[in-house]
Design a protein around this motif. Structure first.
Motif, PDB file in Angstrom:
ATOM      1  N   VAL A 122     132.043  32.474  17.831  1.00  0.00           N
ATOM      2  CA  VAL A 122     131.959  33.925  17.679  1.00  0.00           C
ATOM      3  C   VAL A 122     131.333  34.602  18.891  1.00  0.00           C
ATOM      4  CG1 VAL A 122     131.899  33.830  15.163  1.00  0.00           C
ATOM      5  CG2 VAL A 122     129.761  33.669  16.450  1.00  0.00           C
ATOM      6  N   SER A 123     131.011  33.854  19.939  1.00  0.00           N
ATOM      7  CA  SER A 123     130.420  34.450  21.134  1.00  0.00           C
ATOM      8  C   SER A 123     131.046  33.838  22.376  1.00  0.00           C
ATOM      9  CB  SER A 123     128.899  34.242  21.159  1.00  0.00           C
ATOM     10  OG  SER A 123     128.343  34.717  22.360  1.00  0.00           O
ATOM     11  N   ASN A 124     131.384  34.718  23.344  1.00  0.00           N
ATOM     12  CA  ASN A 124     131.957  34.249  24.602  1.00  0.00           C
ATOM     13  C   ASN A 124     130.886  33.923  25.638  1.00  0.00           C
ATOM     14  OD1 ASN A 124     134.617  34.535  23.658  1.00  0.00           O
ATOM     15  ND2 ASN A 124     134.642  36.708  24.225  1.00  0.00           N
ATOM     16  N   ASP A 125     129.697  34.481  25.449  1.00  0.00           N
ATOM     17  CA  ASP A 125     128.617  34.271  26.408  1.00  0.00           C
ATOM     18  C   ASP A 125     127.853  32.980  26.167  1.00  0.00           C
ATOM     19  OD1 ASP A 125     129.283  36.726  27.502  1.00  0.00           O
ATOM     20  OD2 ASP A 125     127.881  37.812  26.194  1.00  0.00           O
ATOM     21  N   THR A 191     135.417  21.016  22.196  1.00  0.00           N
ATOM     22  CA  THR A 191     136.663  21.779  22.104  1.00  0.00           C
ATOM     23  C   THR A 191     136.384  23.265  21.924  1.00  0.00           C
ATOM     24  OG1 THR A 191     137.773  19.868  21.117  1.00  0.00           O
ATOM     25  CG2 THR A 191     138.833  22.009  20.848  1.00  0.00           C
ATOM     26  N   LEU A 192     135.394  23.600  21.112  1.00  0.00           N
ATOM     27  CA  LEU A 192     135.082  25.004  20.853  1.00  0.00           C
ATOM     28  C   LEU A 192     134.358  25.661  22.026  1.00  0.00           C
ATOM     29  CD1 LEU A 192     133.935  24.752  17.118  1.00  0.00           C
ATOM     30  CD2 LEU A 192     136.108  25.626  17.995  1.00  0.00           C
ATOM     31  N   CYS A 193     133.542  24.905  22.737  1.00  0.00           N
ATOM     32  CA  CYS A 193     132.789  25.453  23.877  1.00  0.00           C
ATOM     33  C   CYS A 193     133.060  24.587  25.113  1.00  0.00           C
ATOM     34  CB  CYS A 193     131.300  25.492  23.571  1.00  0.00           C
ATOM     35  SG  CYS A 193     130.879  26.442  22.086  1.00  0.00           S
ATOM     36  N   PRO A 194     134.290  24.638  25.646  1.00  0.00           N
ATOM     37  CA  PRO A 194     134.630  23.718  26.743  1.00  0.00           C
ATOM     38  C   PRO A 194     133.888  24.004  28.041  1.00  0.00           C
ATOM     39  CG  PRO A 194     136.401  25.295  26.368  1.00  0.00           C
ATOM     40  CD  PRO A 194     135.423  25.482  25.261  1.00  0.00           C
ATOM     41  N   GLU A 195     133.703  25.295  28.400  1.00  0.00           N
ATOM     42  CA  GLU A 195     133.055  25.596  29.684  1.00  0.00           C
ATOM     43  C   GLU A 195     131.592  25.195  29.671  1.00  0.00           C
ATOM     44  OE1 GLU A 195     132.316  28.970  26.995  1.00  0.00           O
ATOM     45  OE2 GLU A 195     134.045  27.760  27.510  1.00  0.00           O
ATOM     46  N   VAL A 196     130.915  25.353  28.539  1.00  0.00           N
ATOM     47  CA  VAL A 196     129.516  24.922  28.438  1.00  0.00           C
ATOM     48  C   VAL A 196     129.449  23.408  28.469  1.00  0.00           C
ATOM     49  CG1 VAL A 196     127.419  25.066  27.064  1.00  0.00           C
ATOM     50  CG2 VAL A 196     129.006  26.992  27.111  1.00  0.00           C
ATOM     51  N   SER A 197     130.402  22.774  27.830  1.00  0.00           N
ATOM     52  CA  SER A 197     130.429  21.310  27.795  1.00  0.00           C
ATOM     53  C   SER A 197     130.668  20.732  29.177  1.00  0.00           C
ATOM     54  CB  SER A 197     131.525  20.846  26.830  1.00  0.00           C
ATOM     55  OG  SER A 197     131.645  19.452  26.870  1.00  0.00           O
ATOM     56  N   GLU A 198     131.598  21.354  29.950  1.00  0.00           N
ATOM     57  CA  GLU A 198     131.877  20.852  31.288  1.00  0.00           C
ATOM     58  C   GLU A 198     130.676  21.013  32.197  1.00  0.00           C
ATOM     59  OE1 GLU A 198     135.272  22.956  32.559  1.00  0.00           O
ATOM     60  OE2 GLU A 198     136.673  21.913  31.219  1.00  0.00           O
ATOM     61  N   HIS A 199     129.972  22.145  32.068  1.00  0.00           N
ATOM     62  CA  HIS A 199     128.776  22.353  32.872  1.00  0.00           C
ATOM     63  C   HIS A 199     127.714  21.314  32.534  1.00  0.00           C
ATOM     64  CE1 HIS A 199     124.963  24.178  34.157  1.00  0.00           C
ATOM     65  NE2 HIS A 199     125.678  24.834  35.059  1.00  0.00           N
ATOM     66  N   ASN A 200     127.567  21.040  31.252  1.00  0.00           N
ATOM     67  CA  ASN A 200     126.595  20.046  30.827  1.00  0.00           C
ATOM     68  C   ASN A 200     126.989  18.654  31.297  1.00  0.00           C
ATOM     69  OD1 ASN A 200     124.187  19.474  29.223  1.00  0.00           O
ATOM     70  ND2 ASN A 200     125.571  18.334  27.905  1.00  0.00           N
TER      71      ASN A 200
END
Length: 295
Positions: A122-125, A191-200
């Motif tokens: 529910v949040s893009n940020d 899958t739901l938060c791919p950009e955060v996962s890739e950064h991590n």
């Protein structure tokens, strides 16, 4: 006949005070009353007789229950099938055995089937997940991190969960539960938060590369240190295999007459001395010069 049987059963004294038992089930399910109806007796829903047993035979006077009440001929147990929400309420069984009447009371609660929860971002940020169900009546939503309960809410249609980057290595699931059943759904955070996962994931890769390089540098330092130490030891001491021994005989020079120049020394035996020196290997060339007389 129904009225007559009811009157007769009511006139028979009850042996003891009945204790109400709680029964639960879900829509579309079944419920079996724990106390059997063996020979003669009846089943009531509130004050309405919905089933009678006379001499071991089952009679269902109400059409709404006609195809839904089953009796086990061996045990006498009664089962109510195809449950609906409207079946919730008070039930009782009154049976007669050897002219003694027994009464058993029940409270049945029929719940809606637990819906499978859905999870969305529910949040893009940031990585904020929302678990929701279509029907929230008497439904408890819970978030689990691995096996640990991290958040819960009763009778709520939705429940959110905010995840940090350090939390991505754990497994998450949302559970919708009612007193009779529960349904979980696993959450794929990557899958739901791919950009955060890739950064991590990138952080872990950098850390692993740093550790590998540090180990290689440490191994190189140890190797150079040992090599240098070995070189110093070789310079400070001479190895046994590098030392060779040779005997030298020193002869006296004779006069033309063949006598020693010193009369005093003529009585002495020839001097024989042994000299030691470190020899180094060199490529030898053949000597073609003519060897003169001994000096």
């Amino acid at each position: 006949m129904e009225i007559l049987v009811t009157i007769l059963l009511l006139l028979i004294p009850v042996n003891s005070a009945a204790v109400k038992k709680n029964l639960t089930s879900t829509e579309g399910g079944n419920v079996t009353f724990p106390d059997p109806l063996q020979q003669t007796g009846f089943l009531l829903f509130g004050t309405q007789v919905i089933a009678m047993v006379v001499n071991g035979g089952l009679n269902i006077p109400q059409n709404v229950f006609r195809d839904r009440i089953l009796r086990n001929s061996s045990t006498g147990a009664l089962t109510l099938t195809g449950l609906q929400r409207t079946d919730s309420g008070d039930y009782s069984i009154q049976s007669v055995v050897d002219d003694v009447s027994s009464r058993f009371l029940y409270e049945l609660k029929v719940y809606e089937t637990v819906p499978v929860p859905s999870v969305d971002r529910v949040s893009n940020d940031s990585c904020v997940l929302l678990c929701s169900v279509g029907a929230a009546e008497e439904t408890t939503l819970s978030w689990y991190k691995d096996v640990e309960l991290v958040k819960s809410s009763s009778s709520a249609a939705s429940l959110d969960l905010s995840l940090q980057r350090d939390d991505f290595s754990a497994e998450y699931k949302c559970v919708a539960a009612k007193p009779v059943e529960k349904k979980p759904v696993s959450v794929h955070v990557h899958t739901l938060c791919p950009e955060v996962s890739e950064h991590n994931t990138g952080r872990y890769v950098v850390l692993i590369v740093f550790i590998v390089i540090s180990l290689l540098l440490l191994a190189l330092f140890i190797l150079l240190y040992r090599k240098r130490k070995k070189r110093k030891q070789s310079k400070g001491s001479v190895k046994e295999e590098e030392v060779e021994y040779s005997d030298f005989i020193i002869r006296q020079r004779l006069n033309p007459e063949g006598s020693p120049p010193d009369a005093v020394a003529s009585d002495r035996p020839p001097l024989i001395n042994t000299l030691y020196a470190k020899l180094e290997l060199h490529q030898m060339k053949p000597d073609h010069t003519t060897v003169g007389e001994n000096v």
